[in-house]
Design an enzyme around this catalytic site. Structure first.
Site, PDB file in Angstrom:
ATOM      1  N   CYS A 214       0.842  -1.196   0.000  1.00 38.44           N
ATOM      2  CA  CYS A 214       0.000   0.000   0.000  1.00 38.44           C
ATOM      3  C   CYS A 214       0.883   1.254   0.000  1.00 38.44           C
ATOM      4  CB  CYS A 214      -0.865   0.007   1.253  1.00 38.44           C
ATOM      5  SG  CYS A 214      -1.783  -1.513   1.453  1.00 38.44           S
TER       6      CYS A 214
ATOM      7  N   ARG B 237       3.068   1.359  -7.433  1.00 38.79           N
ATOM      8  CA  ARG B 237       3.158   0.235  -6.484  1.00 38.79           C
ATOM      9  C   ARG B 237       2.008  -0.739  -6.686  1.00 38.79           C
ATOM     10  NH1 ARG B 237       5.990   2.310  -1.606  1.00 38.79           N
ATOM     11  NH2 ARG B 237       4.748   0.993  -0.265  1.00 38.79           N
TER      12      ARG B 237
ATOM     13  N   TRP C 274      -3.148  -2.056  -1.659  1.00 33.55           N
ATOM     14  CA  TRP C 274      -2.910  -3.320  -2.355  1.00 33.55           C
ATOM     15  C   TRP C 274      -3.374  -4.371  -1.348  1.00 33.55           C
ATOM     16  CZ3 TRP C 274      -1.594  -5.325  -6.991  1.00 33.55           C
ATOM     17  CH2 TRP C 274      -1.233  -6.668  -7.035  1.00 33.55           C
TER      18      TRP C 274
ATOM     19  N   ASN D 119      -0.070   0.453   6.178  1.00 36.74           N
ATOM     20  CA  ASN D 119       0.568  -0.428   5.203  1.00 36.74           C
ATOM     21  C   ASN D 119       1.249  -1.529   6.001  1.00 36.74           C
ATOM     22  OD1 ASN D 119       1.785  -1.609   3.024  1.00 36.74           O
ATOM     23  ND2 ASN D 119       3.454  -0.136   2.879  1.00 36.74           N
ATOM     24  N   GLY D 120       1.007  -2.798   5.642  1.00 34.94           N
ATOM     25  CA  GLY D 120       1.628  -3.910   6.365  1.00 34.94           C
ATOM     26  C   GLY D 120       0.586  -4.963   6.687  1.00 34.94           C
TER      27      GLY D 120
ATOM     28  N   GLU E 135       9.808 -23.494 -17.672  1.00 35.74           N
ATOM     29  CA  GLU E 135       9.717 -22.078 -17.271  1.00 35.74           C
ATOM     30  C   GLU E 135      10.951 -21.317 -17.717  1.00 35.74           C
ATOM     31  OE1 GLU E 135       7.753 -19.936 -16.371  1.00 35.74           O
ATOM     32  OE2 GLU E 135       8.872 -18.393 -15.285  1.00 35.74           O
TER      33      GLU E 135
ATOM     34  N   LYS F   3      10.964 -17.930 -19.954  1.00 38.42           N
ATOM     35  CA  LYS F   3      11.599 -16.681 -19.503  1.00 38.42           C
ATOM     36  C   LYS F   3      12.554 -16.150 -20.561  1.00 38.42           C
ATOM     37  CE  LYS F   3       9.711 -15.216 -16.534  1.00 38.42           C
ATOM     38  NZ  LYS F   3       8.658 -16.146 -16.532  1.00 38.42           N
TER      39      LYS F   3
ATOM     40  N   GLU G 238      10.637 -14.849 -23.652  1.00 34.40           N
ATOM     41  CA  GLU G 238       9.782 -13.659 -23.528  1.00 34.40           C
ATOM     42  C   GLU G 238      10.552 -12.377 -23.254  1.00 34.40           C
ATOM     43  OE1 GLU G 238       6.924 -13.446 -20.361  1.00 34.40           O
ATOM     44  OE2 GLU G 238       8.060 -14.833 -19.147  1.00 34.40           O
TER      45      GLU G 238
ATOM     46  N   HIS H   2      14.441 -39.085 -27.887  1.00 34.87           N
ATOM     47  CA  HIS H   2      13.186 -39.235 -28.663  1.00 34.87           C
ATOM     48  C   HIS H   2      13.015 -38.106 -29.666  1.00 34.87           C
ATOM     49  CE1 HIS H   2      12.056 -42.516 -26.036  1.00 34.87           C
ATOM     50  NE2 HIS H   2      12.418 -41.759 -25.012  1.00 34.87           N
TER      51      HIS H   2
ATOM     52  N   LYS I 258       1.154  -7.599 -19.523  1.00 37.85           N
ATOM     53  CA  LYS I 258       1.332  -8.184 -18.191  1.00 37.85           C
ATOM     54  C   LYS I 258       0.188  -9.132 -17.868  1.00 37.85           C
ATOM     55  CE  LYS I 258       2.975  -9.085 -14.212  1.00 37.85           C
ATOM     56  NZ  LYS I 258       4.076 -10.065 -14.185  1.00 37.85           N
TER      57      LYS I 258
END
Ligand code: AGP
Length: 608
Positions: free
Chosen positions: A2, A27, A74, A100-101, A481, A485, A488, A504, A603
């Protein structure tokens, strides 16, 4: 995370607060709000969505105040909604707070306050704070001393700003683990969770330290520390502003910043959920369906991209630790299948954004199947979070870079917790994994300490046009993955393969122009991976190996070795992923691409 902004002085507080909140928009947030004290009474404004929306509702009101606080939320507890948006206040709005927290003991405090007659409106942990201050104020303490008394009851992390009609000449502020800075002006003071919100107003700041409590008037800042109960002399520092830079801190891109958050990400995914010494796992988000979970005989995981690969790690974890069959399906393909679903099947959607159209479509498809729908989501209150019956949030904080890094780490960590939770402690790995989870953040930091070596390896291979990534068992999803990465962010063709598949077909591609990234940590499958590496070397293929610290044999087999600390096989994906993320990041930087905003990608893929 936040955002907090506060002001006391001669300016119009509403304009300053809005400017500050807008500068904190990076943020990530889902709602925002502000409060002002004017002629002895308070005004509170809240809005979900963009700060522009908050500005719009405030513009319709006459605000003439020099004292205010603001917040971008957030969400960590409770979905984005007007009632959950900050500021939060006591019943008569005489005490108003932004925070915040995470208040870890908020439930205990809430029950205690409810027993004293307090009526909570929101689902947030924050709402206990104004009620605690109110409670102590009614024990004949001053506003300031009530604030301090309330702080002593809190456990967890906080950055708090509080204003009150009970004393309209001050802002009270407190900090523990979550950042908070005071801006020093001429007959005015500012408050912010991030210095970037103060740019343009002052360069003189006071960084609050843990357990500091500040009483801020227009002309004076008084700081006490609850830890040693002494007055603290405010230390004024000068800061240099570059907004984007301020947001990135010392990092060049959000992707590397977020990779460097891995230790904190693992901690945040575990925080308040693992009582290692007692061997207890508490997943509050699953408690409401704990009875139903006892009858689940099959789990279908649906996800896209990196979240799909995290799901593949979860497949191995849940099957091995909980003995429940798991099938992972691409959400984009799930919609075409006509597979039978029994009521003892649960659907588990994994999504960082919680807004991925294909994954939403998968949840919609089963909405009338009468089956349990679970989620692992990072964006709290997002569409997927709201569509599922229950779930576990990642608590990784907003992920700005398009390439998912810390969210992937969080997803795999959460899947480990879920697998242990579903095992009901019946696996011999229960305690060893719980114990090892404790040391994972430090082991992640060990990897982050060798970024220079990883950067050198990436630069050495930046001319290659193709890469193969191979791994076995828990390392197989990491190979997939890793290939994603690299693709992209550096646009290099890369394929992830199960190492056992080499003969194979993929072996045909190997020559000196087609290097292989081999995940070869200590594991039951290591000898077989050595054989794969030998096959590749025999065809002049170059090998970059990720191996366990102390492994000497790999030095004879691979052209380059990146070492990671030893850990249980079930937790290796967390550590190996940091290496493949760093390798991709430095490759993209070496090639001069826009690391945070790769071409052609968004995103969140909110269209099917
Ligand atoms: C990950 O690096 C990619 N940006 C992408 O594959 C992403 O994982 C995928 O689009 C799924 O997104 P979600 O987790 O928000 O649902």
């Amino acid at each position: 995370m936040c955002g907090i902004v506060g002001y006391i002085g001669h300016r119009k507080a509403d304009k300053l607060i809005l400017d500050g909140l807008k500068s904190l928009e990076y943020r990530g947030y889902d709602s925002s709000g502000a409060a002002f004290i004017e002629s002895g009474s308070s005004k509170i404004f809240k809005q979900i969505g963009k700060v522009d929306g908050l500005e719009n509702i405030m513009s319709k009101q006459k605000i003439n105040s020099g004292l205010g606080i603001g917040h971008t939320r957030w969400a960590t507890h409770g979905s984005p909604s007007m009632v959950n948006a900050h500021p939060h206040s006591n019943e008569d709005q005489s005490i108003i707070v932004v925070h915040n927290g995470i208040i870890e003991n908020h439930l205990e405090l809430k029950y205690e306050l409810e027993s004293k007659g307090y009526i909570f409106k929101s689902e947030t942990d924050t709402e206990v704070i104004p009620f605690l201050i109110d409670y102590y104020f009614n024990q004949d303490l001053s506003f300031e001393n009530s604030f301090k008394a309330a702080l002593k009851d809190l456990k967890g992390a906080y950055a708090i700003a509080a204003i009150s009609t009970l004393n309209p000449e001050i802002i009270l502020a407190a900090k523990l683990s979550s950042p908070l800075v005071i801006g020093v002006g001429k007959n005015e003071h500012f408050l912010a969770s991030d210095p970037s919100a103060l740019s343009g107003y002052t360069k003189k700041v006071i960084y609050l330290q843990d357990l500091d409590v500040a009483k801020i008037t227009k002309t004076k800042v008084t700081i006490n520390n609850l830890g040693h109960n002494h007055r603290v002399k405010p230390k004024i520092e000068l800061i240099d502003y570059d907004n984007e830079k301020a947001q990135l801190g010392s990092f060049d891109h959000f992707m590397i910043k977020e990779i460097f958050e891995s230790p904190a990400t693992i901690n945040n995914a575990i925080l308040g959920r693992v009582l290692a010494n007692k061997g207890i796992i508490k997943l509050g988000g699953l408690e409401s369906v704990s009875e139903q979970l006892k009858y689940i005989e099959r789990i279908v995981i649906v996800a896209c991209g990196s979240s799909f690969y995290a799901g593949l790690v979860g497949e191995y974890l849940i099957e091995e630790l909980a003995g429940i069959p798991v099938e992972v399906q691409l959400a984009s393909e799930f919609k075409y299948r006509e597979e039978p679903f029994s009521r003892s099947t649960a659907l588990l959607a994994i999504s960082q954004s919680g807004e991925t159209a294909d994954t939403i479509a998968a949840l919609k498809k089963v909405s009338d199947y009468g089956i349990l729908r679970l989620g692992i989501v990072n964006s709290i209150g997002s569409t997927i979070a709201r569509m599922t019956d229950a779930g576990v949030y990642c608590h990784a904080g907003p992920e700005q870079a398009v390439a998912s890094t810390k969210a992937f780490i969080a997803q795999v960590t959460v899947l480990t917790l879920i697998a242990l939770y579903l095992s009901n402690g019946q696996t011999k790995l229960y305690r060893p994994i719980l114990k090892e989870l404790d040391s994972l953040p430090e082991k992640a930091q060990t990897i982050l300490n060798q970024t220079d070596e990883i950067k050198k390896v990436a630069e050495k291979y930046k001319g290659y046009k193709d890469f193969l990534y191979i791994g076995r068992h828990f390392s197989y999803p990491v190979a997939l993955e890793g290939a994603l990465k690299l693709k992209e962010v550096s646009y290099i063709h890369a394929e992830g393969y199960a190492a056992g598949e080499m003969k194979h077909g993929p072996l045909a591609m190997i020559d000196k122009e087609f290097p292989t990234f081999a995940l070869a940590s200590n594991s039951l499958t290591l000898e077989k991976t050595y054989s794969n590496i030998e096959e590749i070397r025999a065809r002049q293929g170059k090998i970059i190996a990720v191996s366990t610290i102390g492994n000497k044999k790999i030095l004879k087999l691979a052209n380059d070795v990146i070492y990671i600390p030893d850990t249980l096989e079930q937790l290796q994906p967390v550590l190996q992923s940091i290496v493949i993320q760093l390798f991709s990041y430095y490759m993209a930087v070496a090639k001069g691409f826009n690391v945070d905003r790769p071409r052609n990608l968004a995103k969140s893929v909110t269209v099917e």
